[in-house]
Scaffold this active site. Structure first.
Site, PDB file in Angstrom:
ATOM      1  N   HIS A 164      91.434 -26.088  -1.493  1.00 24.38           N
ATOM      2  CA  HIS A 164      90.899 -25.902  -0.066  1.00 24.38           C
ATOM      3  C   HIS A 164      91.655 -26.949   0.749  1.00 24.38           C
ATOM      4  CE1 HIS A 164      89.058 -29.903  -0.382  1.00 24.38           C
ATOM      5  NE2 HIS A 164      88.377 -29.486  -1.223  1.00 24.38           N
ATOM      6  N   HIS A 174      92.614 -30.615   0.111  1.00 24.43           N
ATOM      7  CA  HIS A 174      93.688 -30.759  -0.775  1.00 24.43           C
ATOM      8  C   HIS A 174      94.946 -30.594  -0.145  1.00 24.43           C
ATOM      9  CE1 HIS A 174      90.553 -29.075  -3.682  1.00 24.43           C
ATOM     10  NE2 HIS A 174      90.610 -30.607  -3.807  1.00 24.43           N
ATOM     11  N   HIS A 201      77.959 -36.361  -3.261  1.00 25.78           N
ATOM     12  CA  HIS A 201      77.669 -35.103  -3.945  1.00 25.78           C
ATOM     13  C   HIS A 201      76.283 -34.816  -3.395  1.00 25.78           C
ATOM     14  CE1 HIS A 201      81.432 -36.556  -5.833  1.00 25.78           C
ATOM     15  NE2 HIS A 201      81.475 -35.308  -5.525  1.00 25.78           N
ATOM     16  N   LYS A 217      80.549 -26.060  -0.457  1.00 23.77           N
ATOM     17  CA  LYS A 217      80.399 -24.550  -1.199  1.00 23.77           C
ATOM     18  C   LYS A 217      79.119 -24.135  -0.528  1.00 23.77           C
ATOM     19  CE  LYS A 217      82.727 -24.318  -5.323  1.00 23.77           C
ATOM     20  NZ  LYS A 217      82.524 -23.989  -6.695  1.00 23.77           N
TER      21      LYS A 217
HETATM   22  N1  MSP Z   1      91.000 -35.939  -9.508  1.00 21.77           N
HETATM   23  C1  MSP Z   1      90.813 -36.926  -8.621  1.00 21.77           C
HETATM   24  C2  MSP Z   1      91.926 -37.655  -8.223  1.00 21.77           C
HETATM   25  C3  MSP Z   1      92.713 -38.659  -9.465  1.00 21.77           C
HETATM   26  S1  MSP Z   1      94.298 -39.420  -8.859  1.00 21.77           S
HETATM   27  C4  MSP Z   1      94.746 -40.260  -9.959  1.00 21.77           C
HETATM   28  C5  MSP Z   1      90.340 -36.360  -7.306  1.00 21.77           C
HETATM   29  N2  MSP Z   1      90.566 -35.124  -7.259  1.00 21.77           N
HETATM   30  S2  MSP Z   1      89.877 -34.216  -6.136  1.00 21.77           S
HETATM   31  O1  MSP Z   1      90.365 -32.742  -6.194  1.00 21.77           O
HETATM   32  O2  MSP Z   1      88.406 -34.347  -5.474  1.00 21.77           O
HETATM   33  O3  MSP Z   1      90.812 -34.551  -4.751  1.00 21.77           O
HETATM   34  C6  MSP Z   1      90.368 -35.525  -3.902  1.00 21.77           C
HETATM   35  C7  MSP Z   1      91.439 -35.469  -2.889  1.00 21.77           C
HETATM   36  O4  MSP Z   1      91.395 -34.419  -2.040  1.00 21.77           O
HETATM   37  C8  MSP Z   1      91.375 -36.826  -1.724  1.00 21.77           C
HETATM   38  O5  MSP Z   1      91.452 -37.851  -1.950  1.00 21.77           O
HETATM   39  C9  MSP Z   1      92.009 -36.112  -0.504  1.00 21.77           C
HETATM   40  O6  MSP Z   1      93.365 -36.394  -0.843  1.00 21.77           O
HETATM   41  C10 MSP Z   1      91.637 -34.557  -0.499  1.00 21.77           C
HETATM   42  N3  MSP Z   1      90.777 -34.022   0.300  1.00 21.77           N
HETATM   43  C11 MSP Z   1      89.533 -33.826  -0.239  1.00 21.77           C
HETATM   44  N4  MSP Z   1      88.819 -33.197   0.634  1.00 21.77           N
HETATM   45  C12 MSP Z   1      89.450 -33.599   1.775  1.00 21.77           C
HETATM   46  C13 MSP Z   1      88.848 -33.545   3.198  1.00 21.77           C
HETATM   47  N5  MSP Z   1      87.606 -32.957   3.716  1.00 21.77           N
HETATM   48  N6  MSP Z   1      89.745 -34.113   4.053  1.00 21.77           N
HETATM   49  C14 MSP Z   1      90.940 -34.365   3.625  1.00 21.77           C
HETATM   50  N7  MSP Z   1      91.192 -34.764   2.569  1.00 21.77           N
HETATM   51  C15 MSP Z   1      90.548 -34.165   1.375  1.00 21.77           C
HETATM   52  O7  MSP Z   1      89.674 -37.132  -6.397  1.00 21.77           O
END
Ligand code: MSP
Length: 492
Positions: free
Chosen positions: A23, A26, A151, A301
Protein backbone atom coordinates in the site's frame (compact mmCIF):
# COMPACT_ATOMS: atom_id res chain seq x y z
CA UNK A 1 49.22 6.23 -8.67
CA UNK A 2 46.95 5.96 -5.64
CA UNK A 3 43.48 4.68 -6.45
CA UNK A 4 41.02 5.70 -3.77
CA UNK A 5 38.26 3.21 -3.04
CA UNK A 6 34.83 4.59 -3.76
CA UNK A 7 32.88 5.58 -0.68
CA UNK A 8 30.21 2.99 0.10
CA UNK A 9 26.65 3.73 1.09
CA UNK A 10 24.39 0.98 2.38
CA UNK A 11 20.69 1.76 2.79
CA UNK A 12 17.81 -0.50 3.80
CA UNK A 13 14.02 -0.34 4.09
CA UNK A 14 11.97 -2.45 6.48
CA UNK A 15 11.13 -5.79 4.95
CA UNK A 16 7.37 -5.78 4.55
CA UNK A 17 5.00 -8.44 5.85
CA UNK A 18 3.42 -10.45 3.09
CA UNK A 19 0.08 -10.81 4.88
CA UNK A 20 -1.12 -8.01 2.68
CA UNK A 21 -0.44 -6.39 -0.67
CA UNK A 22 1.73 -3.24 -0.94
CA UNK A 23 0.00 0.00 0.00
CA UNK A 24 0.96 3.65 -0.13
CA UNK A 25 2.64 3.48 3.32
CA UNK A 26 5.08 0.80 2.15
CA UNK A 27 5.60 2.77 -1.05
CA UNK A 28 6.42 5.91 0.93
CA UNK A 29 9.39 4.36 2.76
CA UNK A 30 10.57 2.58 -0.36
CA UNK A 31 10.37 5.65 -2.61
CA UNK A 32 12.19 7.74 0.00
CA UNK A 33 14.94 5.09 0.24
CA UNK A 34 15.14 5.01 -3.55
CA UNK A 35 15.53 8.79 -3.75
CA UNK A 36 18.34 8.68 -1.18
CA UNK A 37 20.06 5.73 -2.90
CA UNK A 38 19.87 7.46 -6.28
CA UNK A 39 21.24 10.68 -4.79
CA UNK A 40 24.29 8.85 -3.44
CA UNK A 41 24.81 7.16 -6.81
CA UNK A 42 24.67 10.61 -8.37
CA UNK A 43 27.56 11.52 -6.09
CA UNK A 44 29.52 8.59 -7.49
CA UNK A 45 29.28 6.42 -4.37
CA UNK A 46 29.14 2.64 -4.34
CA UNK A 47 25.54 2.23 -3.19
CA UNK A 48 23.82 -0.91 -2.01
CA UNK A 49 20.08 -0.58 -1.57
CA UNK A 50 18.26 -3.48 0.06
CA UNK A 51 14.53 -4.09 0.40
CA UNK A 52 12.40 -7.20 0.61
CA UNK A 53 9.69 -9.14 2.39
CA UNK A 54 9.19 -10.57 5.88
CA UNK A 55 7.56 -13.94 5.41
CA UNK A 56 7.58 -16.04 8.60
CA UNK A 57 5.51 -16.09 11.77
CA UNK A 58 1.97 -16.39 13.00
CA UNK A 59 0.58 -13.40 11.13
CA UNK A 60 1.61 -14.83 7.76
CA UNK A 61 0.58 -18.36 8.77
CA UNK A 62 -2.91 -17.06 9.61
CA UNK A 63 -3.17 -15.00 6.41
CA UNK A 64 -2.21 -18.05 4.33
CA UNK A 65 -4.77 -20.20 6.16
CA UNK A 66 -7.44 -17.59 5.55
CA UNK A 67 -6.58 -17.56 1.87
CA UNK A 68 -6.67 -21.38 1.85
CA UNK A 69 -3.10 -21.56 0.60
CA UNK A 70 0.03 -23.34 1.63
CA UNK A 71 2.21 -20.66 3.34
CA UNK A 72 5.17 -20.73 0.93
CA UNK A 73 2.91 -20.51 -2.10
CA UNK A 74 1.00 -17.67 -0.45
CA UNK A 75 4.28 -15.84 0.28
CA UNK A 76 5.47 -16.35 -3.32
CA UNK A 77 2.35 -14.67 -4.63
CA UNK A 78 2.47 -11.64 -2.37
CA UNK A 79 6.25 -11.20 -2.61
CA UNK A 80 5.76 -11.02 -6.38
CA UNK A 81 3.20 -8.26 -5.88
CA UNK A 82 5.78 -6.23 -3.95
CA UNK A 83 8.40 -6.81 -6.64
CA UNK A 84 5.92 -5.84 -9.38
CA UNK A 85 4.89 -2.70 -7.51
CA UNK A 86 8.51 -1.63 -7.01
CA UNK A 87 9.19 -2.16 -10.69
CA UNK A 88 6.32 0.12 -11.63
CA UNK A 89 7.41 2.72 -9.08
CA UNK A 90 10.94 2.66 -10.52
CA UNK A 91 12.64 1.43 -7.35
CA UNK A 92 16.32 0.85 -8.04
CA UNK A 93 17.06 -1.71 -5.31
CA UNK A 94 20.23 -3.76 -5.62
CA UNK A 95 18.72 -6.78 -3.98
CA UNK A 96 15.26 -7.92 -2.92
CA UNK A 97 15.49 -10.30 0.03
CA UNK A 98 12.80 -12.73 1.10
CA UNK A 99 13.18 -14.28 4.55
CA UNK A 100 12.22 -17.63 3.03
CA UNK A 101 15.30 -17.46 0.74
CA UNK A 102 17.56 -20.44 1.47
CA UNK A 103 20.72 -18.40 2.11
CA UNK A 104 18.85 -16.27 4.64
CA UNK A 105 17.39 -19.27 6.50
CA UNK A 106 20.82 -20.90 6.65
CA UNK A 107 22.42 -17.72 8.01
CA UNK A 108 19.67 -17.28 10.63
CA UNK A 109 20.30 -20.83 11.87
CA UNK A 110 23.99 -19.95 12.06
CA UNK A 111 23.22 -16.77 14.05
CA UNK A 112 20.90 -18.61 16.44
CA UNK A 113 23.58 -21.21 17.05
CA UNK A 114 26.08 -18.45 17.84
CA UNK A 115 23.67 -16.75 20.25
CA UNK A 116 23.09 -20.08 21.98
CA UNK A 117 26.77 -20.94 22.13
CA UNK A 118 27.68 -17.48 23.45
CA UNK A 119 25.24 -17.91 26.35
CA UNK A 120 22.65 -15.35 25.32
CA UNK A 121 19.76 -17.85 25.19
CA UNK A 122 18.05 -19.71 28.05
CA UNK A 123 14.86 -21.70 28.43
CA UNK A 124 11.94 -20.38 30.47
CA UNK A 125 8.21 -20.03 30.48
CA UNK A 126 6.40 -17.17 28.87
CA UNK A 127 3.09 -15.83 29.99
CA UNK A 128 1.77 -12.70 28.48
CA UNK A 129 -0.51 -10.85 26.14
CA UNK A 130 0.46 -11.38 22.52
CA UNK A 131 -0.70 -9.21 19.62
CA UNK A 132 -0.45 -11.12 16.35
CA UNK A 133 -0.74 -7.89 14.34
CA UNK A 134 2.40 -6.52 15.99
CA UNK A 135 3.94 -10.00 16.28
CA UNK A 136 4.94 -9.09 19.82
CA UNK A 137 4.02 -9.38 23.49
CA UNK A 138 2.45 -6.24 24.91
CA UNK A 139 2.46 -5.01 28.49
CA UNK A 140 -0.80 -4.03 30.24
CA UNK A 141 0.30 -0.40 30.18
CA UNK A 142 0.58 -0.44 26.41
CA UNK A 143 -3.08 -1.41 25.98
CA UNK A 144 -5.92 1.04 25.50
CA UNK A 145 -9.30 -0.30 26.68
CA UNK A 146 -7.71 -3.72 26.81
CA UNK A 147 -6.82 -3.54 23.11
CA UNK A 148 -3.65 -3.09 21.11
CA UNK A 149 -3.68 0.63 20.19
CA UNK A 150 -2.31 -0.11 16.71
CA UNK A 151 -4.45 -3.07 15.68
CA UNK A 152 -7.50 -2.32 17.84
CA UNK A 153 -7.75 -5.97 18.83
CA UNK A 154 -7.54 -7.67 22.21
CA UNK A 155 -4.22 -9.50 22.47
CA UNK A 156 -4.32 -13.25 23.22
CA UNK A 157 -3.12 -14.57 26.56
CA UNK A 158 -0.27 -16.99 25.87
CA UNK A 159 1.53 -19.28 28.24
CA UNK A 160 4.20 -21.51 26.81
CA UNK A 161 7.70 -22.85 27.17
CA UNK A 162 9.98 -20.54 25.36
CA UNK A 163 13.60 -19.68 24.82
CA UNK A 164 14.67 -16.21 25.89
CA UNK A 165 17.25 -13.78 24.61
CA UNK A 166 19.12 -11.86 27.31
CA UNK A 167 18.19 -8.40 26.04
CA UNK A 168 18.46 -7.02 29.60
CA UNK A 169 22.25 -7.48 29.48
CA UNK A 170 22.46 -4.84 26.74
CA UNK A 171 20.54 -2.08 28.47
CA UNK A 172 23.49 0.10 29.47
CA UNK A 173 25.57 -0.44 26.39
CA UNK A 174 22.64 0.48 24.13
CA UNK A 175 21.78 3.60 26.10
CA UNK A 176 25.43 4.67 25.90
CA UNK A 177 25.73 4.05 22.21
CA UNK A 178 22.55 5.98 21.46
CA UNK A 179 23.49 8.89 23.73
CA UNK A 180 26.94 9.11 22.17
CA UNK A 181 25.55 8.83 18.63
CA UNK A 182 27.46 5.61 18.02
CA UNK A 183 24.04 4.59 16.78
CA UNK A 184 22.56 7.79 15.38
CA UNK A 185 18.81 7.95 15.78
CA UNK A 186 16.97 10.59 13.84
CA UNK A 187 14.96 12.79 13.97
CA UNK A 188 16.27 14.23 17.24
CA UNK A 189 12.84 14.04 18.90
CA UNK A 190 12.69 10.29 18.23
CA UNK A 191 16.18 9.82 19.63
CA UNK A 192 15.09 11.59 22.80
CA UNK A 193 12.02 9.36 23.03
CA UNK A 194 14.22 6.25 22.90
CA UNK A 195 16.68 7.68 25.44
CA UNK A 196 13.92 8.57 27.84
CA UNK A 197 12.36 5.12 27.34
CA UNK A 198 15.67 3.48 28.22
CA UNK A 199 16.21 5.79 31.19
CA UNK A 200 12.78 5.04 32.63
CA UNK A 201 12.41 1.37 31.84
CA UNK A 202 14.70 -1.58 32.25
CA UNK A 203 14.98 -3.68 29.10
CA UNK A 204 13.61 -7.14 29.78
CA UNK A 205 14.71 -10.41 28.25
CA UNK A 206 12.54 -11.35 25.31
CA UNK A 207 11.00 -14.60 24.24
CA UNK A 208 12.52 -15.63 20.93
CA UNK A 209 10.76 -18.89 20.21
CA UNK A 210 7.28 -20.22 19.70
CA UNK A 211 6.29 -23.86 19.99
CA UNK A 212 2.79 -23.33 18.61
CA UNK A 213 3.81 -21.53 15.43
CA UNK A 214 4.85 -23.90 12.70
CA UNK A 215 5.61 -21.37 9.95
CA UNK A 216 9.09 -20.25 10.92
CA UNK A 217 12.75 -21.19 11.14
CA UNK A 218 13.31 -24.08 13.54
CA UNK A 219 15.73 -23.53 16.42
CA UNK A 220 18.78 -25.66 15.62
CA UNK A 221 19.07 -27.09 19.16
CA UNK A 222 15.33 -27.69 19.66
CA UNK A 223 13.34 -28.19 16.51
CA UNK A 224 10.02 -28.24 18.37
CA UNK A 225 10.31 -24.42 18.49
CA UNK A 226 10.35 -21.89 15.68
CA UNK A 227 12.26 -18.65 15.86
CA UNK A 228 10.48 -15.42 16.78
CA UNK A 229 9.85 -13.58 13.53
CA UNK A 230 11.65 -10.33 14.48
CA UNK A 231 14.89 -12.14 15.38
CA UNK A 232 14.74 -13.79 11.95
CA UNK A 233 13.65 -10.61 10.12
CA UNK A 234 16.30 -8.24 11.50
CA UNK A 235 19.04 -10.46 10.20
CA UNK A 236 17.94 -9.67 6.63
CA UNK A 237 19.99 -6.49 6.91
CA UNK A 238 23.19 -8.56 7.08
CA UNK A 239 22.23 -11.70 5.15
CA UNK A 240 21.01 -9.49 2.28
CA UNK A 241 24.61 -8.37 1.71
CA UNK A 242 26.06 -11.84 2.09
CA UNK A 243 26.69 -12.45 5.81
CA UNK A 244 28.27 -14.69 7.11
CA UNK A 245 30.32 -14.63 3.92
CA UNK A 246 33.10 -12.06 4.37
CA UNK A 247 32.00 -10.06 1.34
CA UNK A 248 29.34 -8.47 3.53
CA UNK A 249 32.09 -6.41 5.19
CA UNK A 250 32.21 -4.17 2.13
CA UNK A 251 28.86 -2.70 3.12
CA UNK A 252 28.36 -3.39 6.82
CA UNK A 253 27.64 -1.48 9.05
CA UNK A 254 24.59 -0.01 7.36
CA UNK A 255 24.79 3.73 6.75
CA UNK A 256 21.05 4.10 7.02
CA UNK A 257 18.16 1.92 8.16
CA UNK A 258 15.10 3.79 6.96
CA UNK A 259 11.94 2.79 8.82
CA UNK A 260 8.55 4.11 9.95
CA UNK A 261 8.18 5.36 13.52
CA UNK A 262 6.05 2.30 14.39
CA UNK A 263 9.07 0.02 14.44
CA UNK A 264 11.72 2.34 15.85
CA UNK A 265 11.84 0.96 19.38
CA UNK A 266 12.57 -2.61 18.27
CA UNK A 267 15.17 -1.33 15.79
CA UNK A 268 16.88 0.71 18.49
CA UNK A 269 16.94 -2.10 21.09
CA UNK A 270 16.48 -5.70 19.91
CA UNK A 271 18.37 -5.24 16.63
CA UNK A 272 21.63 -3.71 17.92
CA UNK A 273 21.58 -6.12 20.90
CA UNK A 274 21.23 -9.05 18.50
CA UNK A 275 24.17 -7.77 16.48
CA UNK A 276 26.36 -7.30 19.54
CA UNK A 277 25.49 -10.77 20.80
CA UNK A 278 26.43 -12.32 17.46
CA UNK A 279 29.65 -10.26 17.44
CA UNK A 280 28.82 -7.77 14.70
CA UNK A 281 29.00 -3.99 14.50
CA UNK A 282 25.89 -1.91 15.15
CA UNK A 283 24.29 0.15 12.37
CA UNK A 284 25.46 3.73 11.94
CA UNK A 285 22.09 5.39 11.62
CA UNK A 286 18.39 4.69 11.99
CA UNK A 287 15.91 7.22 10.64
CA UNK A 288 12.24 6.89 11.57
CA UNK A 289 9.85 8.81 9.34
CA UNK A 290 6.30 9.72 10.24
CA UNK A 291 3.05 8.00 9.48
CA UNK A 292 0.38 9.38 7.28
CA UNK A 293 -3.34 9.21 7.51
CA UNK A 294 -5.78 9.23 4.63
CA UNK A 295 -8.00 12.30 4.70
CA UNK A 296 -7.44 12.45 8.43
CA UNK A 297 -8.18 8.78 9.10
CA UNK A 298 -5.92 5.85 9.87
CA UNK A 299 -5.44 3.75 6.75
CA UNK A 300 -7.14 0.42 7.27
CA UNK A 301 -8.83 -2.33 5.34
CA UNK A 302 -11.93 -2.11 7.47
CA UNK A 303 -12.35 1.59 6.65
CA UNK A 304 -11.78 0.73 3.00
CA UNK A 305 -9.41 3.65 2.55
CA UNK A 306 -6.22 1.77 1.70
CA UNK A 307 -4.44 3.55 -1.14
CA UNK A 308 -2.85 1.38 -3.81
CA UNK A 309 0.35 3.06 -5.08
CA UNK A 310 0.20 1.19 -8.39
CA UNK A 311 -3.34 2.33 -9.16
CA UNK A 312 -2.40 5.87 -8.19
CA UNK A 313 0.63 5.81 -10.50
CA UNK A 314 -1.47 4.52 -13.38
CA UNK A 315 -3.89 7.37 -12.86
CA UNK A 316 -1.40 10.23 -12.35
CA UNK A 317 2.02 8.88 -13.48
CA UNK A 318 4.75 7.36 -11.35
CA UNK A 319 6.79 10.54 -11.13
CA UNK A 320 3.79 12.55 -9.97
CA UNK A 321 3.29 10.10 -7.09
CA UNK A 322 7.01 10.09 -6.23
CA UNK A 323 7.13 13.88 -6.36
CA UNK A 324 4.05 14.30 -4.23
CA UNK A 325 5.12 11.90 -1.50
CA UNK A 326 8.49 13.58 -1.02
CA UNK A 327 7.31 17.18 -1.50
CA UNK A 328 4.17 17.08 0.58
CA UNK A 329 5.42 15.79 3.93
CA UNK A 330 8.39 17.01 5.97
CA UNK A 331 10.46 13.86 6.17
CA UNK A 332 10.22 12.56 9.72
CA UNK A 333 6.84 14.10 10.55
CA UNK A 334 3.33 12.72 10.26
CA UNK A 335 1.20 13.85 7.37
CA UNK A 336 -2.14 13.44 5.68
CA UNK A 337 -2.68 12.04 2.21
CA UNK A 338 -5.43 13.15 -0.15
CA UNK A 339 -5.86 13.05 -3.91
CA UNK A 340 -6.80 16.74 -3.92
CA UNK A 341 -3.39 17.63 -2.50
CA UNK A 342 -1.74 15.41 -5.10
CA UNK A 343 -3.64 17.11 -7.93
CA UNK A 344 -2.67 20.54 -6.60
CA UNK A 345 1.00 19.59 -6.65
CA UNK A 346 0.71 18.19 -10.17
CA UNK A 347 -1.02 21.21 -11.62
CA UNK A 348 0.78 23.85 -9.59
CA UNK A 349 4.33 22.49 -9.67
CA UNK A 350 4.88 19.73 -12.18
CA UNK A 351 2.80 21.24 -14.98
CA UNK A 352 3.12 24.96 -14.25
CA UNK A 353 6.75 25.06 -13.12
CA UNK A 354 8.79 22.20 -14.54
CA UNK A 355 6.71 21.12 -17.56
CA UNK A 356 6.23 24.69 -18.62
CA UNK A 357 9.90 25.58 -18.24
CA UNK A 358 11.14 22.71 -20.39
CA UNK A 359 8.51 23.39 -23.05
CA UNK A 360 9.24 27.09 -23.22
CA UNK A 361 13.00 26.69 -23.34
CA UNK A 362 12.87 24.04 -26.03
CA UNK A 363 10.41 26.01 -28.13
CA UNK A 364 12.69 29.06 -28.00
CA UNK A 365 15.81 27.01 -28.64
CA UNK A 366 14.36 25.12 -31.59
CA UNK A 367 13.43 28.36 -33.26
CA UNK A 368 16.97 29.67 -32.97
CA UNK A 369 19.22 28.61 -35.81
CA UNK A 370 22.59 30.04 -34.70
CA UNK A 371 25.29 28.59 -32.41
CA UNK A 372 24.32 28.64 -28.77
CA UNK A 373 26.95 30.16 -26.54
CA UNK A 374 27.11 32.60 -23.67
CA UNK A 375 28.31 33.41 -20.19
CA UNK A 376 26.87 31.79 -17.07
CA UNK A 377 24.37 34.01 -15.25
CA UNK A 378 21.92 31.56 -13.73
CA UNK A 379 24.72 29.83 -11.82
CA UNK A 380 24.48 32.62 -9.22
CA UNK A 381 21.06 31.42 -8.11
CA UNK A 382 21.96 27.75 -7.86
CA UNK A 383 23.33 26.39 -4.59
CA UNK A 384 24.21 22.72 -5.08
CA UNK A 385 25.93 22.45 -1.71
CA UNK A 386 22.71 23.52 0.03
CA UNK A 387 20.72 20.84 -1.82
CA UNK A 388 23.35 18.24 -0.96
CA UNK A 389 23.34 19.35 2.68
CA UNK A 390 19.58 18.85 2.83
CA UNK A 391 19.97 15.39 1.30
CA UNK A 392 22.73 14.41 3.72
CA UNK A 393 20.52 15.57 6.62
CA UNK A 394 17.61 13.63 5.11
CA UNK A 395 15.60 16.82 4.69
CA UNK A 396 14.18 15.44 1.47
CA UNK A 397 11.32 17.91 1.29
CA UNK A 398 13.71 20.84 1.63
CA UNK A 399 16.08 19.44 -0.98
CA UNK A 400 13.25 19.17 -3.48
CA UNK A 401 12.09 22.63 -2.40
CA UNK A 402 15.54 24.09 -3.13
CA UNK A 403 15.60 22.44 -6.56
CA UNK A 404 12.18 23.89 -7.24
CA UNK A 405 13.38 27.36 -6.29
CA UNK A 406 15.87 27.04 -9.11
CA UNK A 407 13.17 25.82 -11.52
CA UNK A 408 10.97 28.80 -10.64
CA UNK A 409 13.80 31.30 -10.85
CA UNK A 410 14.76 29.96 -14.26
CA UNK A 411 11.18 30.53 -15.42
CA UNK A 412 11.41 34.04 -13.97
CA UNK A 413 14.58 34.66 -15.97
CA UNK A 414 12.63 34.00 -19.19
CA UNK A 415 9.96 36.48 -18.17
CA UNK A 416 12.26 39.17 -16.85
CA UNK A 417 14.53 39.04 -19.89
CA UNK A 418 11.56 38.63 -22.22
CA UNK A 419 13.67 36.10 -24.03
CA UNK A 420 11.13 35.75 -26.86
CA UNK A 421 11.91 39.34 -27.87
CA UNK A 422 15.71 38.97 -27.86
CA UNK A 423 17.92 38.58 -30.90
CA UNK A 424 21.50 37.77 -31.86
CA UNK A 425 24.09 37.48 -29.11
CA UNK A 426 21.64 38.38 -26.37
CA UNK A 427 19.32 35.60 -27.42
CA UNK A 428 22.19 33.15 -27.74
CA UNK A 429 23.37 34.05 -24.24
CA UNK A 430 19.90 33.64 -22.71
CA UNK A 431 19.37 30.31 -24.46
CA UNK A 432 22.76 29.10 -23.33
CA UNK A 433 21.83 29.87 -19.72
CA UNK A 434 18.40 28.31 -20.04
CA UNK A 435 19.60 25.11 -21.70
CA UNK A 436 22.37 24.62 -19.18
CA UNK A 437 19.88 25.27 -16.37
CA UNK A 438 17.55 22.63 -17.83
CA UNK A 439 20.43 20.15 -18.15
CA UNK A 440 21.37 20.71 -14.50
CA UNK A 441 17.74 20.54 -13.36
CA UNK A 442 17.46 17.20 -15.11
CA UNK A 443 20.40 15.86 -13.09
CA UNK A 444 19.09 17.24 -9.81
CA UNK A 445 15.59 15.84 -10.23
CA UNK A 446 16.78 12.43 -11.45
CA UNK A 447 16.67 10.76 -8.00
CA UNK A 448 13.15 12.08 -7.42
CA UNK A 449 11.68 11.91 -10.93
CA UNK A 450 13.82 9.40 -12.84
CA UNK A 451 11.44 9.00 -15.78
CA UNK A 452 11.01 12.74 -16.25
CA UNK A 453 14.75 13.28 -16.11
CA UNK A 454 15.20 10.72 -18.90
CA UNK A 455 12.56 12.48 -20.99
CA UNK A 456 14.29 15.84 -20.52
CA UNK A 457 17.66 14.36 -21.46
CA UNK A 458 16.13 12.99 -24.64
CA UNK A 459 14.68 16.36 -25.57
CA UNK A 460 17.97 18.11 -24.82
CA UNK A 461 19.90 15.41 -26.65
CA UNK A 462 22.27 14.74 -23.75
CA UNK A 463 23.38 11.78 -21.66
CA UNK A 464 22.47 11.38 -17.99
CA UNK A 465 24.91 13.31 -15.80
CA UNK A 466 26.29 13.05 -12.27
CA UNK A 467 26.29 15.60 -9.48
CA UNK A 468 29.76 16.79 -10.48
CA UNK A 469 28.28 17.80 -13.85
CA UNK A 470 25.97 20.33 -12.21
CA UNK A 471 28.12 23.27 -13.32
CA UNK A 472 27.51 25.70 -16.13
CA UNK A 473 29.83 24.73 -18.99
CA UNK A 474 29.53 24.52 -22.78
CA UNK A 475 26.11 23.29 -23.94
CA UNK A 476 26.64 20.39 -26.32
CA UNK A 477 23.18 18.83 -26.65
CA UNK A 478 21.17 18.29 -29.81
CA UNK A 479 17.73 19.65 -29.15
CA UNK A 480 14.57 17.86 -30.16
CA UNK A 481 11.44 19.13 -28.50
CA UNK A 482 9.04 16.40 -27.45
CA UNK A 483 5.70 16.05 -25.76
CA UNK A 484 4.67 18.14 -22.77
CA UNK A 485 6.14 16.42 -19.68
CA UNK A 486 3.01 16.47 -17.53
CA UNK A 487 -0.68 16.75 -18.24
CA UNK A 488 -2.86 19.09 -16.26
CA UNK A 489 -5.40 17.21 -14.17
CA UNK A 490 -8.91 18.52 -14.55
CA UNK A 491 -10.83 18.17 -11.31
CA UNK A 492 -14.25 16.58 -11.75
N1 MSP B 1 7.98 -6.77 8.85
C1 MSP B 1 8.09 -5.65 9.72
C2 MSP B 1 9.43 -4.96 9.54
C3 MSP B 1 10.62 -5.82 9.76
S1 MSP B 1 12.11 -4.95 9.42
C4 MSP B 1 13.28 -5.98 9.97
C5 MSP B 1 6.96 -4.67 9.43
N2 MSP B 1 6.36 -4.75 8.23
S2 MSP B 1 5.12 -3.86 7.72
O1 MSP B 1 4.69 -4.47 6.49
O2 MSP B 1 4.15 -3.71 8.74
O3 MSP B 1 5.74 -2.46 7.33
C6 MSP B 1 5.83 -1.42 8.27
C7 MSP B 1 6.45 -0.23 7.58
O4 MSP B 1 5.65 0.20 6.46
C8 MSP B 1 6.56 1.01 8.45
O5 MSP B 1 7.69 0.98 9.28
C9 MSP B 1 6.66 2.09 7.41
O6 MSP B 1 7.95 2.06 6.88
C10 MSP B 1 5.66 1.62 6.36
N3 MSP B 1 4.31 2.12 6.61
C11 MSP B 1 3.20 1.34 6.82
N4 MSP B 1 2.12 2.17 6.95
C12 MSP B 1 2.49 3.45 6.83
C13 MSP B 1 1.81 4.68 6.87
N5 MSP B 1 0.51 4.78 7.08
N6 MSP B 1 2.56 5.81 6.71
C14 MSP B 1 3.90 5.77 6.49
N7 MSP B 1 4.57 4.62 6.46
C15 MSP B 1 3.91 3.45 6.63
O7 MSP B 1 6.68 -3.84 10.28
Amino acid sequence: MIVLARKKFYITTPIYYVNDVPHIGHAYTTIAADVIARWHRLKGEDVFFLTGTDEHGEKIQQAAEKAGKEPKKFCDEIAKKFKDAWKILNISYNHFIRTTDKYHVKAVINALQTLYKNGYIYKGKYQGLYCVGCEKYLTESELIDGKCPLHLKEPQFLSEDSYFFTLSKFHTVLLNKIEKDEIVIKPEARKNEIISFLQNNKLEDISISRSKVKWGIKLPWDESHTCYVWIDAFLNYVTGIGWPNKKFERYWPADLHLIGKDILRVHATIWPAELLAVGLKVPKQIFAHGYFTIKGQKMSKSLGNVVDPVELSKKYSVDAVRYFLIREFPFGEDGDFSEEALINRINGELVADLGNLIYRVLTLAERYKGRIKGKPELDKILDISLIDKHMENLELQDALGAIWEFVRNTNKYINEKQVWKLEGEELSNALYNLLEACRIISILISPFLPETSEKINKQLGIKAGKLKDCKFRKFTGRIKKGEYLFKKVVKM
